[in-house]
Design a protein around this motif. Structure first.
Motif, mmCIF file in Angstrom:
data_model
loop_
_atom_site.group_PDB
_atom_site.id
_atom_site.type_symbol
_atom_site.label_atom_id
_atom_site.label_comp_id
_atom_site.label_asym_id
_atom_site.label_seq_id
_atom_site.Cartn_x
_atom_site.Cartn_y
_atom_site.Cartn_z
ATOM 1 N N ILE A 12 0.846 -1.208 0.000
ATOM 2 C CA ILE A 12 0.000 0.000 0.000
ATOM 3 C C ILE A 12 0.873 1.247 0.000
ATOM 4 O O ILE A 12 0.596 2.226 -0.705
ATOM 5 C CB ILE A 12 -0.939 -0.006 1.226
ATOM 6 N N GLY A 13 1.975 1.211 0.773
ATOM 7 C CA GLY A 13 2.888 2.353 0.790
ATOM 8 C C GLY A 13 3.518 2.605 -0.571
ATOM 9 O O GLY A 13 3.658 3.766 -0.994
ATOM 10 N N LEU A 14 3.890 1.534 -1.284
ATOM 11 C CA LEU A 14 4.477 1.690 -2.617
ATOM 12 C C LEU A 14 3.469 2.265 -3.610
ATOM 13 O O LEU A 14 3.821 3.087 -4.470
ATOM 14 C CB LEU A 14 5.005 0.340 -3.113
ATOM 15 N N VAL A 15 2.221 1.831 -3.500
ATOM 16 C CA VAL A 15 1.184 2.376 -4.384
ATOM 17 C C VAL A 15 1.010 3.870 -4.145
ATOM 18 O O VAL A 15 0.896 4.665 -5.098
ATOM 19 C CB VAL A 15 -0.144 1.627 -4.178
ATOM 20 N N LEU A 16 0.981 4.278 -2.876
ATOM 21 C CA LEU A 16 0.845 5.705 -2.566
ATOM 22 C C LEU A 16 2.071 6.490 -3.041
ATOM 23 O O LEU A 16 1.940 7.622 -3.534
ATOM 24 C CB LEU A 16 0.641 5.898 -1.062
ATOM 25 N N LEU A 17 3.261 5.907 -2.906
ATOM 26 C CA LEU A 17 4.470 6.568 -3.391
ATOM 27 C C LEU A 17 4.436 6.705 -4.906
ATOM 28 O O LEU A 17 4.795 7.762 -5.455
ATOM 29 C CB LEU A 17 5.701 5.767 -2.962
ATOM 30 N N TRP A 18 3.979 5.656 -5.585
ATOM 31 C CA TRP A 18 3.820 5.734 -7.037
ATOM 32 C C TRP A 18 2.842 6.847 -7.408
ATOM 33 O O TRP A 18 3.078 7.613 -8.349
ATOM 34 C CB TRP A 18 3.315 4.391 -7.559
ATOM 35 N N GLY A 19 1.730 6.933 -6.677
ATOM 36 C CA GLY A 19 0.758 7.976 -6.949
ATOM 37 C C GLY A 19 1.346 9.364 -6.782
ATOM 38 O O GLY A 19 1.084 10.274 -7.586
ATOM 39 N N LEU A 20 2.166 9.552 -5.760
ATOM 40 C CA LEU A 20 2.791 10.857 -5.525
ATOM 41 C C LEU A 20 3.744 11.213 -6.660
ATOM 42 O O LEU A 20 3.741 12.356 -7.163
ATOM 43 C CB LEU A 20 3.535 10.842 -4.187
ATOM 44 N N ILE A 21 4.554 10.248 -7.086
ATOM 45 C CA ILE A 21 5.550 10.516 -8.133
ATOM 46 C C ILE A 21 4.862 10.891 -9.446
ATOM 47 O O ILE A 21 5.251 11.849 -10.121
ATOM 48 C CB ILE A 21 6.464 9.288 -8.325
ATOM 49 N N TYR A 22 3.814 10.154 -9.810
ATOM 50 C CA TYR A 22 3.164 10.407 -11.100
ATOM 51 C C TYR A 22 2.167 11.562 -11.048
ATOM 52 O O TYR A 22 1.655 11.978 -12.087
ATOM 53 C CB TYR A 22 2.489 9.129 -11.605
ATOM 54 N N THR A 23 1.900 12.079 -9.863
ATOM 55 C CA THR A 23 1.077 13.282 -9.741
ATOM 56 C C THR A 23 1.934 14.534 -9.826
ATOM 57 O O THR A 23 1.469 15.584 -10.295
ATOM 58 C CB THR A 23 0.292 13.262 -8.416
#
Length: 626
Positions: A12-23
C-alpha cells in the motif's frame, strides 16, 4: 486482531508513493518549446539524428536549453522563456530547412512540461489539457457524402464499360443519371448477357429493367444499401486517418478527431491559435499518381547536370537517390481501393498489397505488359510538389487488380508505404461548417475555477468528517486525499485529456468516495452500540460494510461504463474520470483507511474507547469515549 501483514503495508505504501511521483508533473506547469517533425509524408524522422542536429545547432548559436526529448514522430527542445524559444526556432529552422521554398521539416512553437528530467525519464508526464482548459481551435467538418456517391458511380460507369468490352457484350451506351448508372441495349439477349456479367462481377449493384421503346432497352444499376453504408464508413474512416496524419504537422500534443453523427467529424486542436494555418492543413488535397521512370542511358546524368529531358521531372527516392520520372500519368489514386502491408508469398519479404478497381486493373495490366523490366514510380502530389513513395521494378504482367510491391523494404517501411497509399488523400471532400477559437486566458480561468471548486469541496468534506467522526473522520479525510492523488496519477499515466467535465467528475468522485468511509464508520458505531469491544467493532465494521460498498460501486460503475460506451466528446471525458475514480476510491476507502486505523489502534491490546464521535445506545445516552 487489527493488523495487516508487513507485505501488505509495504505494498500500500508503494502504491501511494507511485501515486505521488506520477502526480508531481502536474504541478510544474509548461514551458516554451520548439518541435521538429517531418513535413513530408515520405521522410521518416530519425529521432537520434534529429536530436543530435538540434543540440549542435543550439550550441553553435550559444542558446541554452533545458532538455531535448524525442516523441513518436517528433523531437522537442525545451527552453526557459519565450524569447529564447523564438531565437531557437529561427536557428533550428535554418539548420533543418536551408531551402524555405521546399521545407523537409516542420519547425513549430509548442509547450512542453517543465517536469525535472528524472521524472520525464520514467515517463512521469502531466495530463493533457483539453480545448476548454488550454485554449485552441474547434472545427466541425461535414463530409460530402453525395459527392462521394457521385464519385463512386462515375467509377462504376467506367468499370461497367470495361466489363462489357471484356465480356463481348454489345450495348448502346453507359452513362450516369443521378444516383443510377443506365446501360442501354437494343437486343433483349444482349441485355440478359449484360445482367449476368454484372451479377457475376459484383454484388454491390441492384439491377432493374426498363423499356422506353422497342429498341431502347435499359438496365438500371443502383448501389445496394449495404454498399452505400460501406462507402460512407470507409469515407469517414479514411478522412479521419488522413486528418490525423496532417495534424501531426501542427505539433498538437493531443488532438481530438472523432466522428459525430453519420457524416460529420469534430476536430479539436488544443494549444493552436493560428486558425488560418489549421484550416490550410485540414483542407489540403493530396493525390496519388503512378508514372513510369525514365531509365534511358545518360538521362539521369543529363538531368543532374541541369538539363532535364523534355517530358520528365527529377525527384529523389526515399533512400536519397535521384530519380527521373516521366510527366505522363499512368494511373491516379482514384483507382486504388485498398493498400495493406503483408509478405511476398515466394521470398517471404515484406511487401505492400494493392487492390485496384476494374478500370485501374485493365490500365495496370496493359502498362505492365508493355513495360516488363522497367521501373514504375508511385508519387504523392501535394500543393504542386511530388514525393516518391516507392519505385519498384515491373517483373511481369500484372492482371486481376491485385498488385504487390516488394523488394528492399523492412516491415516498418511496408506499413508506412501502405499507410501513405491508403490515406494520402481524402476519400470524400469536406466542408468546415463551424469553427470556434478558445483563448488561453479563458482556459486558464476555467482551470482556476475547476481547481477551486474541487479544493473547496474537499475542504468542506474534511471539516464535516472531522467534526462528526473525530479521529476516524480525519483518517477518512486522509484516505480521500489518497484517492484524489491516485486518480490524478492514473490519469497522468494513461496520458488522458482533462477537460471541464473531467474536473466536474473529480469533484463528484470526492463526494461519492467519502460514502464508503461513512458506511464503515457508521457500521463501527453500530457494533459499539451492540456491545462489541473496540477491536471487534473495527474488524466487523470494515468486514460487514464491504459488501454494501462493493454493490453500490458496481452499480455506479455500470452507469459510468454506459456513458463511456454510448457517450461522445465531453460525456466520455466525464465517464473516464468517473470510472477511474470509482476504482481508486475502493482502494483508498477500504485499504488505506484501514491501514491507518491499524497503525493507530491495532497494536494496542486494551482500548477504552474509539474516537469516532457520539455513539448513541438504545437504552441510555452515553457520551462517546475519547
Amino acid at each position: 486482531m487489527n493488523r495487516y501483514p508487513l507485505w501488505k503495508n509495504i505494498l500500500i505504501g508503494l502504491v501511494l508513493l507511485w501515486g505521488l511521483i506520477y502526480t508531481l508533473p502536474n504541478f510544474y506547469g509548461e514551458v516554451p518549446a520548439v518541435q521538429v517533425s517531418s513535413a513530408k509524408a515520405t521522410l521518416k524522422l530519425d529521432s537520434v539524428a534529429v536530436t543530435e542536429r538540434i543540440g549542435n545547432a543550439l550550441r553553435a548559436a550559444g542558446i541554452d536549453h533545458t532538455g531535448i526529448f524525442a516523441d513518436p514522430g517528433s523531437v522537442r527542445a525545451r527552453f526557459t522563456d519565450t524569447e529564447t524559444q523564438l531565437r531557437a526556432k529561427d536557428v533550428i529552422e535554418q539548420a533543418f530547412n536551408p531551402d524555405p521554398a521546399d521545407p523537409s521539416y516542420v519547425v513549430a512553437l509548442n509547450l512542453l512540461s517543465a517536469s525535472p528530467n528524472w521524472l520525464t525519464s520514467i515517463q512521469a508526464l502531466p495530463m493533457y489539457l483539453g480545448l476548454d482548459l488550454r485554449g485552441g481551435v474547434h472545427f466541425l467538418l461535414e463530409v460530402d457524402m453525395p459527392g462521394a456517391l457521385t464519385k463512386r458511380l462515375d467509377a462504376t460507369t467506367g468499370d461497367l464499360r470495361t466489363l462489357m468490352r471484356d465480356k463481348s457484350v454489345r450495348h448502346a451506351g453507359i452513362s450516369r443519371e443521378g444516383n443510377t448508372v443506365v446501360v442501354r441495349f437494343r437486343d433483349p439477349a444482349q441485355r440478359e448477357a449484360g445482367r449476368r456479367a454484372i451479377q457475376d462481377a459484383t454484388a454491390d449493384l441492384q439491377l432493374a429493367e426498363r423499356d422506353d421503346a422497342a429498341d431502347d432497352l435499359k438496365l438500371i444499376a443502383t448501389l445496394t444499401p449495404q454498399a452505400q453504408q460501406t462507402m460512407r464508413d470507409f469515407a469517414i474512416k479514411q478522412n479521419i486517418t488522413t486528418l490525423h496524419n496532417r495534424i501531426n504537422e501542427l505539433g498538437v500534443a493531443e488532438p481530438v478527431i472523432q466522428q459525430q453523427g453519420a457524416e460529420r467529424i469534430v476536430v479539436q486542436l488544443p494549444g493552436v491559435q493560428d486558425v488560418a494555418k489549421a484550416k490550410d492543413i485540414l483542407g489540403r488535397t493530396a493525390t496519388l499518381e503512378v508514372r513510369m521512370v525514365d531509365d534511358t542511358p545518360g538521362a539521369i546524368e543529363q538531368a543532374l547536370a541541369g538539363s532535364i529531358p523534355f517530358g520528365t521531372e527529377l525527384y529523389t527516392e526515399r533512400g536519397g537517390s535521384p530519380l527521373l520520372v516521366k510527366k505522363q500519368v499512368v494511373l491516379t489514386g482514384d483507382r486504388l481501393t485498398d493498400a495493406q502491408p503483408g509478405f511476398d508469398g515466394q521470398t517471404n519479404e515484406p511487401a505492400v498489397h494493392l487492390t485496384l478497381d476494374a478500370a485501374g486493373a485493365r490500365i495496370f495490366r496493359d502498362v505492365t505488359r508493355e513495360s516488363v523490366g522497367k521501373r514504375m514510380a508511385i508519387l504523392l502530389i501535394e500543393k504542386g510538389q511530388g514525393e516518391v513513395v516507392t519505385a519498384p521494378v515491373i517483373r511481369s504482367e500484372i492482371g486481376g487488380g491485385r498488385v504487390q510491391i516488394s523488394g528492399r523494404m523492412t516491415t516498418a517501411e511496408a506499413n508506412d508505404v501502405a499507410l501513405l497509399l491508403r490515406a494520402g488523400s481524402l476519400a470524400a471532400p469536406m466542408e468546415i461548417i463551424e469553427e470556434r477559437t478558445v483563448g488561453p486566458s479563458l482556459g486558464a480561468e476555467n482551470i482556476t475555477k475547476g481547481f477551486h471548486s474541487t479544493l473547496w469541496g474537499f475542504l468542506a468534506i474534511v471539516v464535516f468528517m472531522c467534526a462528526y467522526y473525530l479521529l476516524f473522520g480525519l483518517v477518512s479525510s486522509v484516505a480521500l486525499a489518497a484517492n484524489l492523488l491516485l486518480l490524478v496519477a492514473l490519469l497522468s499515466l494513461l496520458q488522458a485529456t482533462l477537460t471541464l467535465p473531467g474536473i466536474a467528475a473529480m469533484a463528484l468522485t470526492l463526494g461519492m468516495a467519502i460514502d464508503a468511509n461513512v458506511l464503515i464508520n457508521e457500521r463501527i458505531r453500530e457494533e459499539l452500540r451492540n456491545g462489541a469491544s473496540p477491536q471487534a467493532a473495527i474488524a466487523a465494521g470494515y468486514d460487514r460494510a464491504f459488501d454494501t460498498i462493493l454493490d453500490s460501486n458496481i452499480t455506479t460503475l455500470i452507469a459510468g461504463i454506459a456513458l463511456l460506451v454510448f457517450g461522445s466528446g465531453p460525456v466520455r471525458g466525464f465517464a473516464v474520470v468517473h470510472c477511474l475514480g470509482i476504482l481508486t476510491s475502493m482502494f483508498s476507502a477500504i485499504l488505506v483507511s484501514r491501514m491507518l486505523i491499524n497503525f493507530i489502534y491495532g497494536r494496542r491490546r486494551k482500548i477504552d474507547g474509539l474516537s469516532i464521535g457520539t455513539v448513541w445506545k438504545p437504552a441510555a445516552d452515553t457520551a462517546a469515549k475519547r
